[in-house]
Design an enzyme around this catalytic site. Sequence first.
Site, PDB file in Angstrom:
ATOM      1  N   GLY A 219       0.787  -1.223   0.000  1.00  0.00           N
ATOM      2  CA  GLY A 219       0.000   0.000   0.000  1.00  0.00           C
ATOM      3  C   GLY A 219       0.821   1.277   0.000  1.00  0.00           C
ATOM      4  O   GLY A 219       1.937   1.335  -0.533  1.00  0.00           O
ATOM      5  N   SER A 220       0.293   2.296   0.646  1.00  0.00           N
ATOM      6  CA  SER A 220       0.804   3.669   0.510  1.00  0.00           C
ATOM      7  C   SER A 220       2.194   3.890   1.082  1.00  0.00           C
ATOM      8  O   SER A 220       2.769   4.961   0.879  1.00  0.00           O
ATOM      9  CB  SER A 220      -0.178   4.641   1.163  1.00  0.00           C
ATOM     10  OG  SER A 220      -1.411   4.633   0.475  1.00  0.00           O
ATOM     11  N   VAL A 221       2.745   2.932   1.804  1.00  0.00           N
ATOM     12  CA  VAL A 221       4.131   3.089   2.251  1.00  0.00           C
ATOM     13  C   VAL A 221       5.086   3.189   1.059  1.00  0.00           C
ATOM     14  O   VAL A 221       6.205   3.674   1.186  1.00  0.00           O
ATOM     15  CB  VAL A 221       4.560   1.919   3.174  1.00  0.00           C
ATOM     16  CG1 VAL A 221       3.877   2.016   4.515  1.00  0.00           C
ATOM     17  CG2 VAL A 221       4.271   0.568   2.511  1.00  0.00           C
ATOM     18  N   PHE A 222       4.636   2.768  -0.130  1.00  0.00           N
ATOM     19  CA  PHE A 222       5.456   2.848  -1.341  1.00  0.00           C
ATOM     20  C   PHE A 222       5.510   4.258  -1.922  1.00  0.00           C
ATOM     21  O   PHE A 222       6.375   4.548  -2.757  1.00  0.00           O
ATOM     22  CB  PHE A 222       4.907   1.889  -2.399  1.00  0.00           C
ATOM     23  CG  PHE A 222       5.655   0.586  -2.511  1.00  0.00           C
ATOM     24  CD1 PHE A 222       6.187   0.165  -3.713  1.00  0.00           C
ATOM     25  CD2 PHE A 222       5.822  -0.232  -1.407  1.00  0.00           C
ATOM     26  CE1 PHE A 222       6.868  -1.043  -3.822  1.00  0.00           C
ATOM     27  CE2 PHE A 222       6.494  -1.431  -1.492  1.00  0.00           C
ATOM     28  CZ  PHE A 222       7.032  -1.848  -2.708  1.00  0.00           C
TER      29      PHE A 222
END
Length: 580
Positions: free
Chosen positions: A299-302
């Site tokens: 998810g958004s940690v990328f």
Amino acid sequence: MLARVPKVDLSRLPRPRRKGADSAERARVRAERRLAVLGAMFALAYLTVGGRMAVLASSEPEEPRGAATLDAPILSTRADITDREGRILATNLATDALYAQPREMVDPARAARELARIFPDLEEAELLRDFTGARKFLWVRRQISPEQVQAVHDIGEPGLLFGPREMRLYPNGALAAHILGGAGYGREGVDSAEVIGVAGVERFFDARLRDPVRQDEPLALSLDLTIQAAMEEVLGGGMALMNAKGAAGILMDVRTGEIVAMASLPDFDPNQRPPVATKGDPGDSPLFNRAIQGVYELGSVFKIFAVSQALELGLVNPQTMIDTQGPLLWGRFRINDFHHYGAENSVTDVIVKSSNVGTAHIALMIGAARQREFLGGLGLLEPTHVEMAEAPTGRPLLPAQWSEISLLTISYGHGVSTSPLHLAAAYAAIANGGTAVSPTLLRQENPEPGPRVLSEQASAQAVEMLRQVVARGTASLADVPGYEVAGKTGTADKPRPSGGYYDDKVIANFAGVFPASDPKYVLVVSLDEPVETSGTEPRRTAGWTAVPVAAEMIRRAAPLLGLRPKVEVAVADGVTAAAN
């Protein structure tokens, strides 16, 4: 009248050769040939020996080691494993094995009855069948305690005998179970048995741990036992509080890649390692290491990777305005945000608000080829090389074709699956000034810096954005006073085995760095199917589930790491405040 026959001089006729003379000649020729071949073989042997002696004379001296053979003695020695402070994680303990020689038994029925009483997991009827059958020898227990030895002695049965054994002991029980892995028996005889590693570092370093020359040299890991215990305690409590089916946590030094603590739950006791599951989902087994083997869409940690690369390429700066008007249409695909964030946002606010649309627009500036190259430089496209037998199985799942839609979805953490350990190593590179790190479980004395993947300026800008996520964004619950936590949340829907995604099952992640002003450690917390139920509606996003768990870990671990909190001192007007 008869014709006259002329006289013949018999002395001029050739004499016939004797048969024995021909045989002797042939034998002589054969002998000469054999001598020639034998001489050539001797010459070759002398040349070989001479060449080998020349090589040995010019090489460095080393300890000779004999090759193992089937008749080699069984060596039960195995070196200890310690944490970075020398505290024992695994060691050998002298014990006994129990075996039976049924033909020497006086009262098999009584022996079976008493053994079933001493060892409740043994069946009396099965023992009796073995003792009264045709078998001449059988193992009863591979290892037993001193108390059990005495109890078996008290039976007084001459057909029950003991053999000395070395057993592998993990004095801290389940602590660091997935890292250590466990050990079992290899070749064994009545008087001894090999202790071999079956998983984790025990298996990866099996040859080194079994080397008799190094048996008094402990294998020192990078783990800190006290921090590992704190992580497992907090992670277990968070997993229960958030109703998650599994959890993983990693604490890593951002400059060396040393893993200070790493946990996967549920876990097991390596002193009594459970059997490998043969049915069901392997991920549901306590043997499954979620930190290394669990590859998920994170998810958004990328998103910080896309922004960091755009900063490095000079495509944007933290104040550049980015289109965040949704939905973003790409063919038949629609990219939306969790909330409506307005028509435009700065690059910093794209990260702070976690805009999928804004991140996808930044990815379009980069392009698929450059994106793949950058993520590869961070180590996100191949298995980690951490020193564990399970590491090769944690292979990232990549798109078959890195198309433009892959470019967009990967920028915000969908379309590629990696492990939490991959994520920790990548965040370490972002935070440490821009050099790639390789995760390691060995204590590093003077590690060489990895290749540069990001400039120091871009690294500092990225960390400042992550700090803003904690100060005023989706990870505000991670703001531990005094430790300047920076980080990013990520909530990814879990894929269905049959295709598509679940509506009510997620992987919640938080990747954090602290302290932001001088990054030293990266922390990754991942929860599998968490649900926070304290409010009127169930909440599954990482900001409500993974972030509070990570905050408590930092609160517990930072003082143990020797980090002093920065304390803002309140003072009267006209006096300058100082930060310690």
